[in-house]
Design a protein around this motif. Structure first.
Motif, PDB file in Angstrom:
ATOM      1  N   ARG A  22     -14.018  25.868 -34.697  1.00 29.38           N
ATOM      2  CA  ARG A  22     -14.027  24.651 -33.904  1.00 29.38           C
ATOM      3  C   ARG A  22     -13.935  23.432 -34.816  1.00 29.38           C
ATOM      4  O   ARG A  22     -14.576  23.368 -35.868  1.00 29.38           O
ATOM      5  CB  ARG A  22     -15.310  24.591 -33.081  1.00 29.38           C
ATOM      6  CG  ARG A  22     -15.311  23.466 -32.051  1.00 29.38           C
ATOM      7  CD  ARG A  22     -16.556  23.482 -31.206  1.00 29.38           C
ATOM      8  NE  ARG A  22     -16.552  22.374 -30.254  1.00 29.38           N
ATOM      9  CZ  ARG A  22     -17.607  21.985 -29.563  1.00 29.38           C
ATOM     10  NH1 ARG A  22     -18.760  22.633 -29.705  1.00 29.38           N
ATOM     11  NH2 ARG A  22     -17.526  20.975 -28.723  1.00 29.38           N
ATOM     12  N   ALA A  23     -13.143  22.435 -34.397  1.00 28.21           N
ATOM     13  CA  ALA A  23     -12.957  21.246 -35.226  1.00 28.21           C
ATOM     14  C   ALA A  23     -12.724  20.033 -34.345  1.00 28.21           C
ATOM     15  O   ALA A  23     -12.085  20.124 -33.292  1.00 28.21           O
ATOM     16  CB  ALA A  23     -11.774  21.435 -36.172  1.00 28.21           C
ATOM     17  N   LEU A  24     -13.243  18.910 -34.787  1.00 30.10           N
ATOM     18  CA  LEU A  24     -13.006  17.617 -34.158  1.00 30.10           C
ATOM     19  C   LEU A  24     -12.122  16.782 -35.064  1.00 30.10           C
ATOM     20  O   LEU A  24     -12.308  16.764 -36.280  1.00 30.10           O
ATOM     21  CB  LEU A  24     -14.323  16.863 -33.952  1.00 30.10           C
ATOM     22  CG  LEU A  24     -15.299  17.359 -32.899  1.00 30.10           C
ATOM     23  CD1 LEU A  24     -16.536  16.459 -32.896  1.00 30.10           C
ATOM     24  CD2 LEU A  24     -14.651  17.371 -31.528  1.00 30.10           C
ATOM     25  N   ALA A  25     -11.165  16.077 -34.486  1.00 32.31           N
ATOM     26  CA  ALA A  25     -10.324  15.133 -35.217  1.00 32.31           C
ATOM     27  C   ALA A  25     -10.690  13.728 -34.756  1.00 32.31           C
ATOM     28  O   ALA A  25     -10.522  13.393 -33.575  1.00 32.31           O
ATOM     29  CB  ALA A  25      -8.849  15.411 -34.951  1.00 32.31           C
ATOM     30  N   ALA A  69      -3.335  17.853 -35.715  1.00 33.47           N
ATOM     31  CA  ALA A  69      -2.530  19.006 -36.117  1.00 33.47           C
ATOM     32  C   ALA A  69      -3.311  19.891 -37.080  1.00 33.47           C
ATOM     33  O   ALA A  69      -3.274  21.128 -36.977  1.00 33.47           O
ATOM     34  CB  ALA A  69      -1.225  18.533 -36.764  1.00 33.47           C
ATOM     35  N   VAL A  70      -4.019  19.281 -38.033  1.00 36.04           N
ATOM     36  CA  VAL A  70      -4.848  20.060 -38.958  1.00 36.04           C
ATOM     37  C   VAL A  70      -5.946  20.784 -38.187  1.00 36.04           C
ATOM     38  O   VAL A  70      -6.186  21.991 -38.383  1.00 36.04           O
ATOM     39  CB  VAL A  70      -5.464  19.148 -40.046  1.00 36.04           C
ATOM     40  CG1 VAL A  70      -6.444  19.930 -40.917  1.00 36.04           C
ATOM     41  CG2 VAL A  70      -4.372  18.523 -40.905  1.00 36.04           C
ATOM     42  N   ALA A  71      -6.629  20.074 -37.282  1.00 35.15           N
ATOM     43  CA  ALA A  71      -7.733  20.665 -36.518  1.00 35.15           C
ATOM     44  C   ALA A  71      -7.260  21.830 -35.664  1.00 35.15           C
ATOM     45  O   ALA A  71      -7.944  22.863 -35.561  1.00 35.15           O
ATOM     46  CB  ALA A  71      -8.391  19.598 -35.648  1.00 35.15           C
ATOM     47  N   GLY A  80      -3.065  16.474 -47.664  1.00 32.28           N
ATOM     48  CA  GLY A  80      -3.435  16.636 -49.070  1.00 32.28           C
ATOM     49  C   GLY A  80      -4.679  17.463 -49.292  1.00 32.28           C
ATOM     50  O   GLY A  80      -4.905  18.491 -48.638  1.00 32.28           O
ATOM     51  N   LEU A  81      -5.510  17.008 -50.216  1.00 32.30           N
ATOM     52  CA  LEU A  81      -6.712  17.749 -50.567  1.00 32.30           C
ATOM     53  C   LEU A  81      -7.677  17.823 -49.388  1.00 32.30           C
ATOM     54  O   LEU A  81      -8.332  18.845 -49.182  1.00 32.30           O
ATOM     55  CB  LEU A  81      -7.397  17.092 -51.774  1.00 32.30           C
ATOM     56  CG  LEU A  81      -8.675  17.772 -52.273  1.00 32.30           C
ATOM     57  CD1 LEU A  81      -8.434  19.236 -52.626  1.00 32.30           C
ATOM     58  CD2 LEU A  81      -9.245  17.025 -53.478  1.00 32.30           C
ATOM     59  N   GLY A  82      -7.783  16.761 -48.586  1.00 40.03           N
ATOM     60  CA  GLY A  82      -8.688  16.785 -47.448  1.00 40.03           C
ATOM     61  C   GLY A  82      -8.338  17.877 -46.454  1.00 40.03           C
ATOM     62  O   GLY A  82      -9.211  18.604 -45.966  1.00 40.03           O
ATOM     63  N   ALA A  83      -7.046  18.002 -46.131  1.00 36.37           N
ATOM     64  CA  ALA A  83      -6.611  19.053 -45.219  1.00 36.37           C
ATOM     65  C   ALA A  83      -6.833  20.436 -45.830  1.00 36.37           C
ATOM     66  O   ALA A  83      -7.239  21.380 -45.130  1.00 36.37           O
ATOM     67  CB  ALA A  83      -5.134  18.860 -44.864  1.00 36.37           C
ATOM     68  N   ALA A  84      -6.585  20.572 -47.121  1.00 37.80           N
ATOM     69  CA  ALA A  84      -6.821  21.855 -47.793  1.00 37.80           C
ATOM     70  C   ALA A  84      -8.308  22.212 -47.781  1.00 37.80           C
ATOM     71  O   ALA A  84      -8.679  23.378 -47.596  1.00 37.80           O
ATOM     72  CB  ALA A  84      -6.298  21.794 -49.230  1.00 37.80           C
ATOM     73  N   THR A 116     -22.001  22.688 -39.552  1.00 30.92           N
ATOM     74  CA  THR A 116     -21.116  21.550 -39.311  1.00 30.92           C
ATOM     75  C   THR A 116     -20.888  20.808 -40.621  1.00 30.92           C
ATOM     76  O   THR A 116     -21.848  20.446 -41.313  1.00 30.92           O
ATOM     77  CB  THR A 116     -21.727  20.590 -38.280  1.00 30.92           C
ATOM     78  OG1 THR A 116     -21.869  21.274 -37.032  1.00 30.92           O
ATOM     79  CG2 THR A 116     -20.840  19.372 -38.078  1.00 30.92           C
ATOM     80  N   ILE A 117     -19.629  20.594 -40.953  1.00 34.27           N
ATOM     81  CA  ILE A 117     -19.278  19.922 -42.202  1.00 34.27           C
ATOM     82  C   ILE A 117     -18.279  18.803 -41.904  1.00 34.27           C
ATOM     83  O   ILE A 117     -17.316  18.993 -41.163  1.00 34.27           O
ATOM     84  CB  ILE A 117     -18.695  20.908 -43.228  1.00 34.27           C
ATOM     85  CG1 ILE A 117     -19.729  21.999 -43.543  1.00 34.27           C
ATOM     86  CG2 ILE A 117     -18.266  20.179 -44.501  1.00 34.27           C
ATOM     87  CD1 ILE A 117     -19.271  23.026 -44.537  1.00 34.27           C
ATOM     88  N   VAL A 118     -18.523  17.652 -42.491  1.00 39.07           N
ATOM     89  CA  VAL A 118     -17.668  16.476 -42.327  1.00 39.07           C
ATOM     90  C   VAL A 118     -16.772  16.348 -43.556  1.00 39.07           C
ATOM     91  O   VAL A 118     -17.252  16.454 -44.696  1.00 39.07           O
ATOM     92  CB  VAL A 118     -18.509  15.200 -42.170  1.00 39.07           C
ATOM     93  CG1 VAL A 118     -17.610  13.960 -42.105  1.00 39.07           C
ATOM     94  CG2 VAL A 118     -19.398  15.286 -40.928  1.00 39.07           C
ATOM     95  N   VAL A 119     -15.489  16.122 -43.331  1.00 44.25           N
ATOM     96  CA  VAL A 119     -14.542  15.852 -44.421  1.00 44.25           C
ATOM     97  C   VAL A 119     -13.810  14.568 -44.086  1.00 44.25           C
ATOM     98  O   VAL A 119     -13.187  14.451 -43.023  1.00 44.25           O
ATOM     99  CB  VAL A 119     -13.522  16.994 -44.600  1.00 44.25           C
ATOM    100  CG1 VAL A 119     -12.557  16.669 -45.751  1.00 44.25           C
ATOM    101  CG2 VAL A 119     -14.224  18.322 -44.849  1.00 44.25           C
ATOM    102  N   THR A 120     -13.873  13.583 -44.981  1.00 48.13           N
ATOM    103  CA  THR A 120     -13.120  12.353 -44.778  1.00 48.13           C
ATOM    104  C   THR A 120     -11.774  12.453 -45.493  1.00 48.13           C
ATOM    105  O   THR A 120     -11.605  13.226 -46.435  1.00 48.13           O
ATOM    106  CB  THR A 120     -13.883  11.119 -45.283  1.00 48.13           C
ATOM    107  OG1 THR A 120     -14.027  11.192 -46.707  1.00 48.13           O
ATOM    108  CG2 THR A 120     -15.266  11.027 -44.631  1.00 48.13           C
ATOM    109  N   GLY A 121     -10.814  11.659 -45.023  1.00 50.12           N
ATOM    110  CA  GLY A 121      -9.475  11.719 -45.607  1.00 50.12           C
ATOM    111  C   GLY A 121      -8.843  13.077 -45.398  1.00 50.12           C
ATOM    112  O   GLY A 121      -8.195  13.623 -46.294  1.00 50.12           O
ATOM    113  N   ALA A 122      -9.004  13.622 -44.178  1.00 47.19           N
ATOM    114  CA  ALA A 122      -8.654  15.025 -43.921  1.00 47.19           C
ATOM    115  C   ALA A 122      -7.291  15.212 -43.278  1.00 47.19           C
ATOM    116  O   ALA A 122      -6.945  16.333 -42.905  1.00 47.19           O
ATOM    117  CB  ALA A 122      -9.731  15.663 -43.039  1.00 47.19           C
ATOM    118  N   ALA A 123      -6.502  14.166 -43.139  1.00 46.95           N
ATOM    119  CA  ALA A 123      -5.221  14.297 -42.441  1.00 46.95           C
ATOM    120  C   ALA A 123      -4.176  15.037 -43.257  1.00 46.95           C
ATOM    121  O   ALA A 123      -3.238  15.610 -42.695  1.00 46.95           O
ATOM    122  CB  ALA A 123      -4.688  12.913 -42.055  1.00 46.95           C
TER     123      ALA A 123
END
Length: 292
Positions: A55-58, A47-49, A19-23, A10-17
């Motif tokens: 599996r991903a949580l938004a 949309a990214v998730a 740009g770089l976060g989504a990438a 499980t990995i958390v990414v902030t600012g993931a909507a």
């Protein structure tokens, strides 16, 4: 990429909507990780998730809101398990002359980029201690190559770098590794928006050739995810920034010398004014604050 050490983690990414976060989310999922995506713009996060192969949580949350982060962490633990890595990527920027800057807006950049990173680390450190995990602080060339007209952004990234160094020494006995990502110009909404402002565009254009180049977000994400896999203490995106880092003490005098020549000419050609929040992510932060 099933043999990646990130598979089934499980990995958390902030600012993931965007740009770089989504990438980063896409690259981490490609290596088999489960993702928890935190940021503004719930629809964009979802949309990214949805597009990820794992599996991903938004989760819509403001990284400067401690209670919102705690709620997000509880949800992540319940649905995905304790995180093994956290990438503190959320960030905003504004430009313009410091003397004309609204100080509440200036402070907001510090709040998101520095305080938000610290709150993110504080929220998830119990999980990282449990998993002997890894925390990656996304910083910037701006952490040691400060530029005029970007005082809040440069100050926040220098602070985030120092925070990560202090945190690394403190949590090392617990088996937690901490890294700093030094990122150069990346093709994101924020940087493209900055280029719409003549003074910021001209300042970038007058940087030395390697430093002015813009890199695709997907390429930068690959470099950073490799650092997560290897638990690096530092990652340079691109690699030549390592050399600039070694000679960081020489950068402020160089910037000063160039600014003394360049800024008067630019001021004679145009009026300098504050840019406001740069990029769609910055504007989403403005909207979220107004709605709170």
């Amino acid at each position: 990429m099933g043999d990646s050490p990130l598979a089934e983690r499980t990995i958390v990414v902030t600012g993931a909507a965007r740009g770089l976060g989504a990438a980063l989310a896409r690259e981490l999922a490609r290596r088999g990780a489960r993702l928890a995506l935190i940021g503004h713009e719930k629809t964009q996060l979802e949309a990214v998730a949805t597009d990820l192969p794992t599996r991903a949580l938004a989760i819509e949350a403001d990284v400067t809101d401690e209670s919102a982060l705690e709620e997000a962490a509880a949800q992540i633990r319940r649905q995905l398990g304790p995180p093994s890595a956290v990438v503190a990527n959320a960030g905003i920027a504004q430009g313009g002359p410091f003397t004309a800057t609204d100080m509440a807006s200036w402070q907001r950049v510090i709040d998101v980029n520095l305080t938000g990173s610290a709150l993110t680390a504080h929220t998830f450190l119990p999980d990282l201690i449990q998993t002997a995990g890894y925390y990656l602080q996304v910083a910037s060339l701006a952490a040691f190559g400060a530029a005029p007209m970007m005082s809040a952004y440069c100050a926040s990234k220098a602070g985030a770098e120092a925070f990560a160094h202090a945190l690394r020494a403190e949590v090392a006995p617990h088996g937690v590794a901490v890294g700093v990502a030094y990122v150069n110009w990346t093709d994101t909404d924020m940087v493209r928006d900055a280029d719409q402002h003549a003074v910021l565009r001209e300042l970038r254009a007058h940087m030395p050739l390697p430093a002015r180049r813009m890199y695709p977000a997907d390429v930068v994400a690959q470099w950073l995810v490799q650092a997560v896999e290897r638990r690096r203490t530092a990652v340079y995106a691109p690699a030549w920034l390592r050399v600039a880092h070694v000679f960081r003490a020489a950068l402020p005098p160089l910037v000063l010398r160039r600014s003394r020549r360049l800024l008067p000419r630019l001021q004679a050609e145009q009026t300098f004014s504050p840019t406001g929040s740069l990029g769609a992510g910055g504007r989403a932060d403005d909207t979220a604050r107004q709605e709170r």
